[in-house]
Design an enzyme around this catalytic site. Structure first.
Site, PDB file in Angstrom:
ATOM      1  N   HIS A 196       8.439  -0.232  -1.457  1.00 28.92           N
ATOM      2  CA  HIS A 196       8.800  -0.888  -0.199  1.00 28.92           C
ATOM      3  C   HIS A 196       8.691  -2.410  -0.311  1.00 28.92           C
ATOM      4  O   HIS A 196       8.055  -2.941  -1.218  1.00 28.92           O
ATOM      5  CB  HIS A 196       7.903  -0.387   0.938  1.00 28.92           C
ATOM      6  CG  HIS A 196       6.437  -0.705   0.711  1.00 28.92           C
ATOM      7  ND1 HIS A 196       5.893  -1.949   0.958  1.00 28.92           N
ATOM      8  CD2 HIS A 196       5.425   0.060   0.241  1.00 28.92           C
ATOM      9  CE1 HIS A 196       4.606  -1.942   0.673  1.00 28.92           C
ATOM     10  NE2 HIS A 196       4.291  -0.725   0.220  1.00 28.92           N
ATOM     11  N   GLU A 270       1.128   6.888   0.667  1.00 30.36           N
ATOM     12  CA  GLU A 270       0.239   6.163  -0.245  1.00 30.36           C
ATOM     13  C   GLU A 270      -1.147   6.809  -0.291  1.00 30.36           C
ATOM     14  O   GLU A 270      -1.506   7.629   0.572  1.00 30.36           O
ATOM     15  CB  GLU A 270       0.132   4.692   0.204  1.00 30.36           C
ATOM     16  CG  GLU A 270      -0.799   3.797  -0.599  1.00 30.36           C
ATOM     17  CD  GLU A 270      -0.442   3.686  -2.082  1.00 30.36           C
ATOM     18  OE1 GLU A 270      -0.625   4.701  -2.801  1.00 30.36           O
ATOM     19  OE2 GLU A 270      -0.028   2.601  -2.521  1.00 30.36           O
TER      20      GLU A 270
END
Length: 392
Positions: A196, A270
């Protein structure tokens, strides 16, 4: 082989057709010419793209290993050469189709030629427009040595089956790809791994696991740059992402230019850093020096209230195996975070956990891994690591 292609429309948009000639390497022996009706309302540029596509399809069917494409369309030549961005959605889809066809060859080059040197293809495109005006449906309507069933220009089914993998393998060139030394007889399942873009937490170098910050303006720009690069290359069949906002924003930027939907997969989230969430490296180390030091070298150690590296690796491995089964022989864009992407790479390298701390992944960086069928001597490869050329 050498391809000369052209296309045109009467009205722009209007009735449109393309013409294509495929020559042997000597540039004189015509192997196939194609008259193709594009439709009753298409632009000149879309028609030119179709002329190029029909040539690549014919060259593939004729067994070409390398191809030279000659066109008098500066737009198509520059876009397919990667020097100009492709902004129009219709041409983005056609360019993606062309990239898939280009994977069948060792090399493909695009060269602009004056219209006067493209007269044969131009004449064929006019025949196609005449046919369109008479009511012919889109498709090949004339030419020589045309196969009984011309290859479809439709996008492939969302989930290709195992039998289709075998079919692709019969025409896909293996020279210059890992297949010539892995022993693979089918195309790999390819994962394009995109981290990202920037958030305020990443800019502050804080542990950012399950926190859900949005992209900064810089991060949004990074996501857009990555999306444009992916669109110029084409070949993406599906997009999956972590559920966290920073990844979803990055994935949607790519989906917008690629014309694909985004699938959210919780397993791509994550690592849970527990009590270290929002802390910098030094702050986390100061909180629990011995535990933090041990955590860096031992994948089974869990941050206080968090998740161990081994736990993350196990869940990401399950995601990868599921995606590999669902998208066999296809290319999947995976938008995620540092640690899940490192897990994909670790799996491709068939390496132990020690490699994780030896990798560095920039924001909005791209990496590519491939996984081959059971028949391959080498089951997986790392093709690209931490590519950030699109951000320069």
């Amino acid at each position: 082989m050498i391809i000369y292609a052209d296309g045109g429309s009467r009205g722009n948009p209007g009735i449109a057709g393309s013409g294509t000639v495929v020559y042997a390497a000597d540039g004189r022996t015509a192997l196939r010419d194609i008259v193709y009706v594009v439709g009753k309302r298409a632009t000149n540029n879309v028609a030119e793209y179709h002329g190029m596509l029909r040539g690549l399809e014919a060259a593939r069917d004729l067994g070409a290993r390398s191809v030279e494409v000659h066109m008098d369309s500066k737009l198509v030549v520059e876009q397919m050469s990667g020097r100009w961005k492709i902004k129009h959605p219709d041409m983005q889809k056609l360019a993606m189709e062309a990239r898939r066809l280009m994977d069948n060859f060792e090399s493909v080059t695009f060269t602009w030629v004056p219209r006067g040197r493209n007269e044969v293809a131009d004449a064929l495109s006019n025949q196609a427009m005449d046919a369109a005006a008479k009511g012919h449906e889109p498709g090949i309507v004339g030419g020589t040595s045309v196969p009984e069933s011309a290859p479809s220009s439709e996008a492939p089914d969302e989930h290709r089956g195992a039998d289709d993998c075998e079919i692709v393998a019969t025409t896909q060139s293996t020279s210059g790809t890992p297949a010539h030394w892995t022993g693979a007889t089918t195309p790999p399942t390819r994962f394009v791994l995109l981290r990202h873009g920037q958030t305020e937490m990443s800019a502050a170098k804080q542990y950012s696991g399950l926190s859900d910050p949005v992209l900064t303006d810089i991060g949004a720009g990074q996501a857009a740059a990555a999306a444009q690069m992916l669109a110029s290359r084409g070949g993406i069949d599906a997009i999956v992402t972590s559920p966290l906002t920073r990844c979803v924003q990055t994935a949607r930027a790519a989906a917008e230019v690629l014309g694909l939907e985004v699938e959210i997969i919780d397993g791509l989230i994550e690592q849970d850093f527990g009590e270290w969430e929002g802390r910098t490296f030094d702050e986390a180390h100061a909180m629990s020096p011995h535990l933090h030091e041990e955590w860096l070298s031992n994948p089974t150690i869990t941050p206080p209230g968090g998740e161990s590296l081994q736990q993350l690796h196990n869940r990401v491995r399950a995601v990868r195996r599921d995606l590999e089964q669902r998208y066999r022989c296809r290319t999947v864009l995976v938008v995620s975070h540092v640690t899940p992407i490192k897990s994909f790479i670790r799996q491709a390298l068939d390496a132990g956990p020690h490699v994780v701390s030896r990798m560095f992944l920039d924001l909005a960086s791209l990496s590519v891994v491939e996984f081959f069928g059971e028949e391959a001597r080498v089951g997986s490869t790392l093709r690209v690591f931490n590519d950030t050329a699109h951000l320069r």
